[in-house]
Design a protein around this motif. Structure first.
Motif, PDB file in Angstrom:
ATOM      1  N   VAL A   1      13.547 -18.030   4.715  1.00 50.10           N
ATOM      2  CA  VAL A   1      14.850 -18.677   4.814  1.00 50.10           C
ATOM      3  C   VAL A   1      14.922 -19.822   3.809  1.00 50.10           C
ATOM      4  CG1 VAL A   1      16.473 -19.809   6.351  1.00 50.10           C
ATOM      5  CG2 VAL A   1      14.890 -18.112   7.261  1.00 50.10           C
TER       6      VAL A   1
ATOM      7  N   ASN B   1      18.438 -20.732  11.726  1.00 53.13           N
ATOM      8  CA  ASN B   1      19.823 -20.908  11.236  1.00 53.13           C
ATOM      9  C   ASN B   1      20.297 -19.786  10.321  1.00 53.13           C
ATOM     10  OD1 ASN B   1      20.269 -23.306  12.629  1.00 53.13           O
ATOM     11  ND2 ASN B   1      19.262 -24.493  11.015  1.00 53.13           N
ATOM     12  N   ILE B   2      19.899 -18.547  10.635  1.00 46.96           N
ATOM     13  CA  ILE B   2      20.370 -17.394   9.878  1.00 46.96           C
ATOM     14  C   ILE B   2      21.576 -16.813  10.606  1.00 46.96           C
ATOM     15  CG2 ILE B   2      19.790 -15.060   9.105  1.00 46.96           C
ATOM     16  CD1 ILE B   2      16.904 -15.903   8.889  1.00 46.96           C
ATOM     17  N   ASN B   3      22.596 -16.399   9.852  1.00 46.46           N
ATOM     18  CA  ASN B   3      23.750 -15.740  10.455  1.00 46.46           C
ATOM     19  C   ASN B   3      23.264 -14.387  10.987  1.00 46.46           C
ATOM     20  OD1 ASN B   3      26.018 -14.034  10.827  1.00 46.46           O
ATOM     21  ND2 ASN B   3      27.234 -15.425   9.571  1.00 46.46           N
TER      22      ASN B   3
ATOM     23  N   ARG C   1      20.763 -21.504   3.960  1.00 54.11           N
ATOM     24  CA  ARG C   1      20.887 -20.487   5.011  1.00 54.11           C
ATOM     25  C   ARG C   1      20.876 -19.056   4.463  1.00 54.11           C
ATOM     26  NH1 ARG C   1      25.299 -22.084   9.375  1.00 54.11           N
ATOM     27  NH2 ARG C   1      24.485 -20.162  10.215  1.00 54.11           N
TER      28      ARG C   1
END
Length: 194
Positions: free
Chosen positions: A75, A46-48, A79
């Motif tokens: 992480v 869930n990292i941009n 996020r």
């Protein structure tokens, strides 16, 4: 004060335990992109991806593009992430110092040669890496000697430039012959299966 209220207050004070592991991956300097495998690895956590690639490429902008960099990414629940970028792997430095693209192809083969000075310089560079911080320079040198041996890189006291240039030309011919043999073997296997 009831037990439930007391538990809720304690829960707020105690930090949540994070069971996620760090992402360990090699990323090429200045070339982080959302394409697999990096994009899918970041997406699972869930990292941009776009922001991460932009951040990584900015942090490695002063390096030669395409150098493999071992990275550790931690992480957080919101996020955000912590990114630790280490120095390139020892094999990268060994191949650069030996002037070769490929390590040994079969056991006992000498793929390249470096001097003791090269070995010492690589050890000094790697000693700045956090994972090796507790090792002495001698221990790092011994580790590099072992890695060089597995790559087929011979460590010598002195290296004659003309003699080594001839060695590298012969080695390049051997690599091309090996690649041609592999191509022919692959073609013959394809013909047998059809």
């Amino acid at each position: 004060m009831s037990k439930n209220v007391g538990r809720k207050m304690v829960k707020k004070l105690v930090e949540k335990v994070d069971h996620s592991s760090k992402l360990r991956t090699n990323i090429l300097a200045g070339m982080a992109s959302s394409a697999p495998p990096l994009g899918s690895q970041l997406g699972q956590r869930n990292i941009n991806i776009g922001n991460f690639c932009k951040d990584f490429n900015q942090r490695t902008a002063d390096m030669k593009e395409g150098i493999p960099l071992p990275c550790r990414i931690k992480v957080h629940s919101d996020r955000t992430y912590d990114l630790v970028i280490h120095k390139p792997p020892v094999t990268y430095y060994l191949k650069q110092a030996a002037g070769i693209r490929k390590g040994r192809m079969k056991k006992g083969e000498v793929a390249g040669k470096i001097t003791l000075k090269h070995l010492y310089e690589i050890a000094k560079i790697k000693s700045e890496d956090r994972p090796l911080a507790l090792l002495t320079l001698e221990q790092i040198c011994n580790m590099i000697v072992g890695i060089a041996r597995t790559c087929g890189i011979q460590i010598v006291r002195d290296l004659d430039p003309e003699e080594y240039k001839e060695f590298l030309q012969n080695r390049e011919h051997t690599i091309m012959q090996h690649q041609e043999d592999l191509r022919l073997a692959k073609e013959s296997k394809m013909l047998r299966t059809n």
